[in-house]
Design a protein around this motif. Structure first.
Motif, mmCIF file in Angstrom:
data_model
loop_
_atom_site.group_PDB
_atom_site.id
_atom_site.type_symbol
_atom_site.label_atom_id
_atom_site.label_comp_id
_atom_site.label_asym_id
_atom_site.label_seq_id
_atom_site.Cartn_x
_atom_site.Cartn_y
_atom_site.Cartn_z
ATOM 1 N N THR A 6 0.040 10.600 -0.636
ATOM 2 C CA THR A 6 0.687 9.573 -1.442
ATOM 3 C C THR A 6 2.178 9.823 -1.575
ATOM 4 N N ASP A 7 2.888 8.773 -1.919
ATOM 5 C CA ASP A 7 4.308 8.862 -2.241
ATOM 6 C C ASP A 7 4.500 9.317 -3.681
ATOM 7 N N SER A 8 3.760 8.709 -4.589
ATOM 8 C CA SER A 8 4.005 8.935 -6.024
ATOM 9 C C SER A 8 2.732 9.127 -6.828
ATOM 10 N N GLY A 9 1.638 9.464 -6.171
ATOM 11 C CA GLY A 9 0.385 9.646 -6.875
ATOM 12 C C GLY A 9 -0.531 8.439 -6.712
ATOM 13 N N VAL A 10 -1.551 8.399 -7.541
ATOM 14 C CA VAL A 10 -2.549 7.330 -7.480
ATOM 15 C C VAL A 10 -2.052 6.183 -8.358
ATOM 16 N N THR A 11 -1.154 5.396 -7.810
ATOM 17 C CA THR A 11 -0.359 4.456 -8.607
ATOM 18 C C THR A 11 -0.920 3.051 -8.679
ATOM 19 N N ASN A 12 -1.973 2.745 -7.945
ATOM 20 C CA ASN A 12 -2.502 1.385 -8.001
ATOM 21 C C ASN A 12 -3.992 1.383 -7.657
ATOM 22 N N PRO A 13 -4.676 0.263 -7.894
ATOM 23 C CA PRO A 13 -6.130 0.207 -7.654
ATOM 24 C C PRO A 13 -6.529 0.478 -6.207
ATOM 25 N N SER A 14 -5.715 0.102 -5.241
ATOM 26 C CA SER A 14 -6.065 0.324 -3.841
ATOM 27 C C SER A 14 -6.100 1.811 -3.506
ATOM 28 N N ILE A 15 -5.096 2.558 -3.975
ATOM 29 C CA ILE A 15 -5.073 4.000 -3.729
ATOM 30 C C ILE A 15 -6.207 4.677 -4.492
ATOM 31 N N GLY A 191 8.378 12.578 16.668
ATOM 32 C CA GLY A 191 7.196 11.719 16.708
ATOM 33 C C GLY A 191 7.337 10.532 15.785
ATOM 34 N N PRO A 192 6.252 9.809 15.539
ATOM 35 C CA PRO A 192 6.302 8.661 14.636
ATOM 36 C C PRO A 192 6.454 9.095 13.187
ATOM 37 N N GLY A 193 6.991 8.208 12.368
ATOM 38 C CA GLY A 193 7.170 8.500 10.957
ATOM 39 C C GLY A 193 6.829 7.302 10.101
ATOM 40 N N TYR A 194 6.069 7.542 9.049
ATOM 41 C CA TYR A 194 5.761 6.493 8.091
ATOM 42 C C TYR A 194 6.807 6.489 6.986
ATOM 43 N N VAL A 195 7.398 5.338 6.769
ATOM 44 C CA VAL A 195 8.370 5.127 5.695
ATOM 45 C C VAL A 195 7.617 4.425 4.578
ATOM 46 N N ILE A 196 7.483 5.069 3.419
ATOM 47 C CA ILE A 196 6.599 4.548 2.375
ATOM 48 C C ILE A 196 7.281 4.511 1.020
ATOM 49 N N ASP A 197 6.746 3.654 0.157
ATOM 50 C CA ASP A 197 7.264 3.555 -1.211
ATOM 51 C C ASP A 197 6.216 4.060 -2.200
ATOM 52 N N GLY A 198 6.518 3.919 -3.489
ATOM 53 C CA GLY A 198 5.672 4.483 -4.532
ATOM 54 C C GLY A 198 4.316 3.835 -4.687
ATOM 55 N N GLN A 199 4.087 2.724 -4.020
ATOM 56 C CA GLN A 199 2.800 2.045 -4.094
ATOM 57 C C GLN A 199 1.986 2.218 -2.813
ATOM 58 N N THR A 200 2.327 3.246 -2.042
ATOM 59 C CA THR A 200 1.725 3.433 -0.723
ATOM 60 C C THR A 200 1.176 4.854 -0.550
ATOM 61 N N VAL A 209 -6.381 7.382 10.784
ATOM 62 C CA VAL A 209 -5.277 7.165 9.849
ATOM 63 C C VAL A 209 -5.315 5.722 9.352
ATOM 64 N N GLU A 210 -5.224 5.560 8.022
ATOM 65 C CA GLU A 210 -5.201 4.227 7.421
ATOM 66 C C GLU A 210 -4.122 4.191 6.342
ATOM 67 N N VAL A 211 -3.271 3.189 6.385
ATOM 68 C CA VAL A 211 -2.268 2.999 5.345
ATOM 69 C C VAL A 211 -2.899 2.205 4.209
ATOM 70 N N VAL A 212 -2.768 2.728 2.984
ATOM 71 C CA VAL A 212 -3.286 2.073 1.791
ATOM 72 C C VAL A 212 -2.078 1.697 0.936
ATOM 73 N N SER A 213 -1.836 0.412 0.776
ATOM 74 C CA SER A 213 -0.574 0.031 0.145
ATOM 75 C C SER A 213 -0.677 -1.275 -0.635
ATOM 76 N N GLU A 214 -0.023 -1.292 -1.771
ATOM 77 C CA GLU A 214 0.253 -2.526 -2.500
ATOM 78 C C GLU A 214 1.772 -2.698 -2.600
#
Length: 230
Positions: A6-15, A191-200, A209-214
């Motif tokens: 995670t970026d910022s923890g378990v910040t939303n229902p999807s995560i 290599g590849p890099g994921y750019v993510i915010d606090g809801q991802t 690999v699966e991206v979980v994001s709101e």
């Protein structure tokens, strides 16, 4: 081991749903260990931030999710005690909750403590990383995220996944890292890099690999950014 990076923890229902899906039993029946070690190596973290993480009073939902029990696994202490005092506790834990802070400091103490050697045997354990606690699983962090350097000169994180992470991306003018900074960062990543915010978050189970994001995220490769003239 199952990874929820995670970026910022378990910040939303999807995560939260992704975490529940990784666990073998409900959160209320699961035992957690939290690892605050990364905080001590970061110049803007420290003792107060470590305590906020441990006590579940930070702005990053992880420790305070309703676990049946939570213990503290302080990696810097482990080399000074016998392995039979802590290894069984790690093996019995359902989840490891790993704070942010300094990536290389965390990687160093994971290796020094012996935790890295133990990870391959933790097939059912869920690793929930927060910022640096996620980035430590990657093969490269990039110069932008290096504050502390070990005396060994080894600036590599653990490399348990084949992508890097650029966290805390935010809209222009908002606190955090900019997309332009991410495009500059990826030029130093092989290599590849994921750019993510606090809801991802990025979930990795059995190599999938699966991206979980709101929120907002991008998968970047340096050759693609370069060819686009950015």
């Amino acid at each position: 081991m199952k990874l929820l990076l995670t970026d910022s923890g378990v910040t939303n229902p999807s995560i939260h749903a992704a975490l529940v899906g990784m666990l073998d039993r409900p959160i209320a029946e699961s035992h957690a260990l939290c690892i605050p070690t990364g905080m001590y190596g970061h110049p803007r973290a420290g003792l107060d931030r470590a305590w906020q993480f441990i006590s579940g009073t930070s702005e990053n939902p992880m420790v305070d999710l309703g676990w049946k029990s939570v213990g503290v696994l302080e990696l810097t202490a482990l080399p000074s005690i016998d392995a039979d005092r802590w290894v069984p506790l790690v093996e019995e834990a359902d989840v490891l909750l790993v704070s942010g802070g300094d990536v290389l400091y965390l990687a160093y103490w994971m290796r020094e403590s012996g935790l890295t050697d133990l990870l391959p045997s933790l097939e059912k354990t869920v690793w929930v990383g927060l910022s640096a606690g996620s980035m430590v699983m990657t093969p490269e962090v990039g110069e932008d995220f290096i504050q502390w350097r070990p005396k060994t000169g080894d600036i590599s994180p653990l490399g348990l996944v084949d992508f890097s992470i650029f966290p805390h991306v935010a809209p222009e003018g908002m606190p955090g890292n900019t997309l332009a900074e991410a495009e500059s960062w990826i030029q130093g990543i092989s290599g590849p890099g994921y750019v993510i915010d606090g809801q991802t978050a990025i979930a990795v189970v059995d190599g999938v690999v699966e991206v979980v994001s709101e929120g907002t995220w991008q998968l970047m490769r340096r050759e693609e950014v370069a060819s686009a003239g950015r």
